[in-house]
Design a protein around this motif. Structure first.
Motif, PDB file in Angstrom:
ATOM      1  N   SER A 330       0.994  -1.002  -0.100  1.00  0.00           N
ATOM      2  CA  SER A 330       0.122  -0.031   0.126  1.00  0.00           C
ATOM      3  C   SER A 330       0.577   0.855   0.243  1.00  0.00           C
ATOM      4  O   SER A 330       1.663   1.287   0.777  1.00  0.00           O
ATOM      5  N   ALA A 331       0.163   2.142  -1.058  1.00  0.00           N
ATOM      6  CA  ALA A 331       0.840   3.477  -0.868  1.00  0.00           C
ATOM      7  C   ALA A 331       0.538   4.254   0.122  1.00  0.00           C
ATOM      8  O   ALA A 331      -0.417   3.629   0.791  1.00  0.00           O
ATOM      9  N   TYR A 332       1.476   5.045   0.839  1.00  0.00           N
ATOM     10  CA  TYR A 332       0.731   6.054   1.898  1.00  0.00           C
ATOM     11  C   TYR A 332       0.749   7.032   1.919  1.00  0.00           C
ATOM     12  O   TYR A 332       1.142   8.200   1.130  1.00  0.00           O
ATOM     13  N   LEU A 333      -1.176   7.182   1.840  1.00  0.00           N
ATOM     14  CA  LEU A 333      -2.152   7.816   1.322  1.00  0.00           C
ATOM     15  C   LEU A 333      -2.431   8.327   2.283  1.00  0.00           C
ATOM     16  O   LEU A 333      -3.272   7.813   3.444  1.00  0.00           O
ATOM     17  N   PRO A 334      -3.462   9.250   2.526  1.00  0.00           N
ATOM     18  CA  PRO A 334      -4.459   9.970   3.674  1.00  0.00           C
ATOM     19  C   PRO A 334      -5.530   9.031   3.836  1.00  0.00           C
ATOM     20  O   PRO A 334      -6.111   8.324   2.482  1.00  0.00           O
ATOM     21  N   TYR A 335      -5.713   8.298   4.904  1.00  0.00           N
ATOM     22  CA  TYR A 335      -7.215   7.948   5.301  1.00  0.00           C
ATOM     23  C   TYR A 335      -8.579   9.293   4.811  1.00  0.00           C
ATOM     24  O   TYR A 335      -7.901  10.300   5.190  1.00  0.00           O
ATOM     25  N   PRO A 336      -8.802   8.197   4.016  1.00  0.00           N
ATOM     26  CA  PRO A 336     -10.609   9.636   4.120  1.00  0.00           C
ATOM     27  C   PRO A 336     -10.773  10.104   5.367  1.00  0.00           C
ATOM     28  O   PRO A 336     -10.776   9.549   6.230  1.00  0.00           O
ATOM     29  N   ASN A 349       3.560  14.431  10.410  1.00  0.00           N
ATOM     30  CA  ASN A 349       2.831  13.308   8.787  1.00  0.00           C
ATOM     31  C   ASN A 349       2.419  13.475   7.469  1.00  0.00           C
ATOM     32  O   ASN A 349       2.867  13.031   6.521  1.00  0.00           O
ATOM     33  N   GLY A 350       1.352  13.906   7.876  1.00  0.00           N
ATOM     34  CA  GLY A 350       0.633  14.971   6.540  1.00  0.00           C
ATOM     35  C   GLY A 350       1.561  14.875   4.524  1.00  0.00           C
ATOM     36  O   GLY A 350       2.001  14.306   3.981  1.00  0.00           O
ATOM     37  N   LYS A 351       2.161  15.599   5.142  1.00  0.00           N
ATOM     38  CA  LYS A 351       3.560  16.338   3.626  1.00  0.00           C
ATOM     39  C   LYS A 351       4.004  15.120   3.620  1.00  0.00           C
ATOM     40  O   LYS A 351       4.999  15.117   2.263  1.00  0.00           O
ATOM     41  N   PHE A 352       4.317  13.753   3.874  1.00  0.00           N
ATOM     42  CA  PHE A 352       4.875  12.993   3.733  1.00  0.00           C
ATOM     43  C   PHE A 352       4.222  11.904   2.912  1.00  0.00           C
ATOM     44  O   PHE A 352       4.603  10.530   2.596  1.00  0.00           O
ATOM     45  N   MET A 353       2.550  11.858   3.072  1.00  0.00           N
ATOM     46  CA  MET A 353       2.166  11.304   2.298  1.00  0.00           C
ATOM     47  C   MET A 353       2.392  11.437   0.573  1.00  0.00           C
ATOM     48  O   MET A 353       1.320  11.037  -0.162  1.00  0.00           O
ATOM     49  N   ILE A 354       3.377  11.196  -0.637  1.00  0.00           N
ATOM     50  CA  ILE A 354       3.756  10.558  -1.484  1.00  0.00           C
ATOM     51  C   ILE A 354       4.949   9.796  -1.825  1.00  0.00           C
ATOM     52  O   ILE A 354       5.888   9.983  -1.025  1.00  0.00           O
ATOM     53  N   ASN A 355       5.363   8.978  -2.790  1.00  0.00           N
ATOM     54  CA  ASN A 355       6.121   8.412  -3.256  1.00  0.00           C
ATOM     55  C   ASN A 355       6.745   7.019  -1.493  1.00  0.00           C
ATOM     56  O   ASN A 355       7.542   7.493  -1.562  1.00  0.00           O
ATOM     57  N   GLN A 356       6.221   7.453  -0.986  1.00  0.00           N
ATOM     58  CA  GLN A 356       6.639   5.767   0.265  1.00  0.00           C
ATOM     59  C   GLN A 356       5.841   4.683   0.447  1.00  0.00           C
ATOM     60  O   GLN A 356       4.094   5.091   0.183  1.00  0.00           O
ATOM     61  N   MET A 357       5.985   3.989   0.596  1.00  0.00           N
ATOM     62  CA  MET A 357       5.056   2.688   1.344  1.00  0.00           C
ATOM     63  C   MET A 357       5.093   2.059   2.493  1.00  0.00           C
ATOM     64  O   MET A 357       5.825   2.824   3.562  1.00  0.00           O
ATOM     65  N   VAL A 358       4.063   1.639   3.129  1.00  0.00           N
ATOM     66  CA  VAL A 358       3.157   1.515   4.240  1.00  0.00           C
ATOM     67  C   VAL A 358       3.888   0.640   4.789  1.00  0.00           C
ATOM     68  O   VAL A 358       3.803  -1.009   3.907  1.00  0.00           O
ATOM     69  N   LEU A 359       4.319   0.328   6.478  1.00  0.00           N
ATOM     70  CA  LEU A 359       4.983  -1.075   6.677  1.00  0.00           C
ATOM     71  C   LEU A 359       4.156  -0.494   7.828  1.00  0.00           C
ATOM     72  O   LEU A 359       3.471   0.036   9.007  1.00  0.00           O
ATOM     73  N   ARG A 360       3.551  -2.450   8.470  1.00  0.00           N
ATOM     74  CA  ARG A 360       3.207  -1.896   9.630  1.00  0.00           C
ATOM     75  C   ARG A 360       3.523  -3.259  10.486  1.00  0.00           C
ATOM     76  O   ARG A 360       4.604  -4.038  10.015  1.00  0.00           O
ATOM     77  N   GLY A 361       3.373  -3.564  11.709  1.00  0.00           N
ATOM     78  CA  GLY A 361       3.289  -4.314  13.125  1.00  0.00           C
ATOM     79  C   GLY A 361       4.379  -3.154  14.179  1.00  0.00           C
ATOM     80  O   GLY A 361       3.839  -2.520  14.732  1.00  0.00           O
ATOM     81  N   GLY A 362       5.872  -3.422  13.888  1.00  0.00           N
ATOM     82  CA  GLY A 362       6.557  -3.248  14.262  1.00  0.00           C
ATOM     83  C   GLY A 362       8.118  -4.286  14.919  1.00  0.00           C
ATOM     84  O   GLY A 362       8.508  -4.795  13.739  1.00  0.00           O
ATOM     85  N   SER A 363       9.066  -3.363  15.557  1.00  0.00           N
ATOM     86  CA  SER A 363      10.237  -4.512  15.242  1.00  0.00           C
ATOM     87  C   SER A 363      10.766  -5.211  16.294  1.00  0.00           C
ATOM     88  O   SER A 363      10.425  -4.588  17.475  1.00  0.00           O
ATOM     89  N   VAL A 364      11.848  -5.086  16.847  1.00  0.00           N
ATOM     90  CA  VAL A 364      12.942  -6.108  18.085  1.00  0.00           C
ATOM     91  C   VAL A 364      13.068  -4.186  18.014  1.00  0.00           C
ATOM     92  O   VAL A 364      13.966  -4.574  19.330  1.00  0.00           O
ATOM     93  N   ALA A 365      13.170  -3.421  17.393  1.00  0.00           N
ATOM     94  CA  ALA A 365      14.317  -2.244  17.892  1.00  0.00           C
ATOM     95  C   ALA A 365      12.989  -1.415  17.956  1.00  0.00           C
ATOM     96  O   ALA A 365      13.606   0.106  18.667  1.00  0.00           O
ATOM     97  N   THR A 366      11.582  -0.971  18.106  1.00  0.00           N
ATOM     98  CA  THR A 366      10.981  -0.485  18.574  1.00  0.00           C
ATOM     99  C   THR A 366      10.209  -0.626  20.072  1.00  0.00           C
ATOM    100  O   THR A 366      10.415  -2.181  20.950  1.00  0.00           O
ATOM    101  N   PRO A 367      10.427   0.210  20.514  1.00  0.00           N
ATOM    102  CA  PRO A 367       9.890   0.673  22.440  1.00  0.00           C
ATOM    103  C   PRO A 367       8.643  -0.336  22.220  1.00  0.00           C
ATOM    104  O   PRO A 367       7.773  -0.537  21.801  1.00  0.00           O
TER     105      PRO A 367
END
Ligand SMILES: [Fe+2]
Length: 394
Positions: A330-336, A349-367
């Motif tokens: 999924s492309a990183y876009l604003p929700y309705p 956040n809003g101004k970055f909603m172009i040309n990026q992909m969404v990642l979900r979850g969290g990682s071993v480095a996420t607090p």
């Protein structure tokens, strides 16, 4: 060693503040002064900049506006440690952060103390909703930078041919999932609600809860492992243009990519640079540090695909997550009905909603307790210095 806090507005704010600020400094404990400075590439911030910038956020967004008689620590720091907030003003060029030998590391720690003392005074008062929400945003912002600190510092160490160790016994990349036999989660077609609801903190990009229709789909319970990714490599995955997006194929060729970031081949064996140094690739650990292009090519090779962020969220109650940021298709876009907040935080956040992909979850480095099923992370498709991995859908 991680700070654990519920993401509720009713939390003990001074305790949350102290825990988050202390955890940042605990992460820095193994560093020597020289470690705080390098910026080997534009996306990687030096540790000194990271810990000053998170402090700047509290000074700029909260203390300057809401603390009576607050004395700015150093007027130049507003320029030096602003990241991307145009509404706040001019700033250091992003690729020049590593050029700052001054202020010194010691001065930056003094800056942290100065801001912490002022925040203590502020937090002892009866605060309105706006200030409380900004403090919670500032703490979630600092938690994001705690993860960035680890991924940035790992990248910095990886540039050193000696492969220095950040912390002994800290190969968090090798943490693996409980064995489940490779089962899939089956989800029936229907209408699903996507986006944050309920009490507690979320980022603005999770808001605008809305309905989506999903067809029947399945999602793997397990992340793709290093062993599986090795099969892709050995089968010539990086040499087969059929598997790649056009942009991805260009990226592979221009950068001569032949393995995930931090994989090193020695005497015919693959090693992996971890936060605990260079170690043999652990076959049953989830693959880490892959770009969206690699994730998509792997899925193509496997005859599968990456889930959309909506599928991921709809199925998320049925599997564990938190080892890797999982690339979605999924492309990183604003929700309705997404609304930008007023003022500088509207740039979060809003101004970055172009040309990026969404990642979900969290990682071993996420607090701990920082992520949640509706959390939307986002990066450009070629980037792989974060703790990113792959979950397949079908
Ligand atoms: Fe930031």
């Amino acid at each position: 060693m991680q700070a654990t806090f519920p993401s509720k507005l009713k939390l003990d704010l001074p305790a949350f503040f102290h825990a988050v600020r202390a955890y940042t400094e605990e992460l820095c404990a193994p560093l020597e002064t020289e470690d705080y400075i390098p910026q080997p590439t534009v996306d990687v911030s030096p540790p000194k900049w990271n810990i000053a910038h998170t402090t700047w956020f509290f000074e700029e967004m909260i203390l300057k506006r809401f603390a009576k008689n607050y004395e700015v620590f150093n007027a130049d720091f507003g320029f030096l440690f602003n990241s991307y907030y145009n509404s706040i003003g001019e700033r250091t060029r992003r690729d020049n952060r590593g050029d700052l030998s001054r202020p010194t590391v010691a001065e930056v720690y003094e800056y942290r103390k100065h801001v912490d003392r002022a925040m203590d005074e502020l937090l002892a008062q009866d605060l309105g909703k706006e200030v409380k929400e900004l403090v919670i945003l500032g703490l979630n912002h600092e938690q994001q930078h705690q993860e960035l600190f680890l991924s940035d510092f790992k990248f910095i160490l990886s540039r050193n041919p000696l492969f220095p160790v950040y912390r002994e016994n800290f190969a968090i990349e090798e943490k693996r999932e409980p064995m489940r036999g490779g089962a899939t989660v089956e989800i029936n077609e229907g209408i699903y609600e996507i986006g944050f609801a309920g009490e507690g903190f979320c980022f603005d990009n999770e808001l605008g809860r809305h309905k989506v229709f999903l067809h029947d789909f399945s999602l793997n319970e397990n992340l793709v492992t290093n062993a599986e990714f090795l099969e892709f490599i050995e089968d010539g995955g990086y040499c087969n243009f059929n598997l790649w997006h056009s942009e991805g194929w260009d990226w592979v060729n221009q950068n001569e990519v032949e393995a995930p970031l931090y994989w090193v081949k020695r005497d015919g064996e693959w090693f992996n640079f971890t936060l605990a140094g260079l170690r043999p690739v652990k076959r049953d650990a989830p693959v880490c540090h892959v770009s969206f292009y690699e994730a998509a090519a792997f899925a193509e090779w496997k005859g599968a695909r990456l889930p959309t962020e909506f599928e991921w969220e709809a199925a998320s109650a049925k599997f564990d997550f938190g080892l890797r940021w999982e690339w979605t298709n999924s492309a990183y876009l604003p929700y309705p009905n997404f609304k930008k907040a007023a003022g500088a935080v509207g740039e979060y956040n809003g101004k970055f909603m172009i040309n990026q992909m969404v990642l979900r979850g969290g990682s071993v480095a996420t607090p701990a307790a920082h992520s949640r099923p509706t959390y939307r992370n986002f990066f450009h498709p070629h980037l792989r210095w974060q703790f990113t991995g792959i979950r397949l859908a079908g």
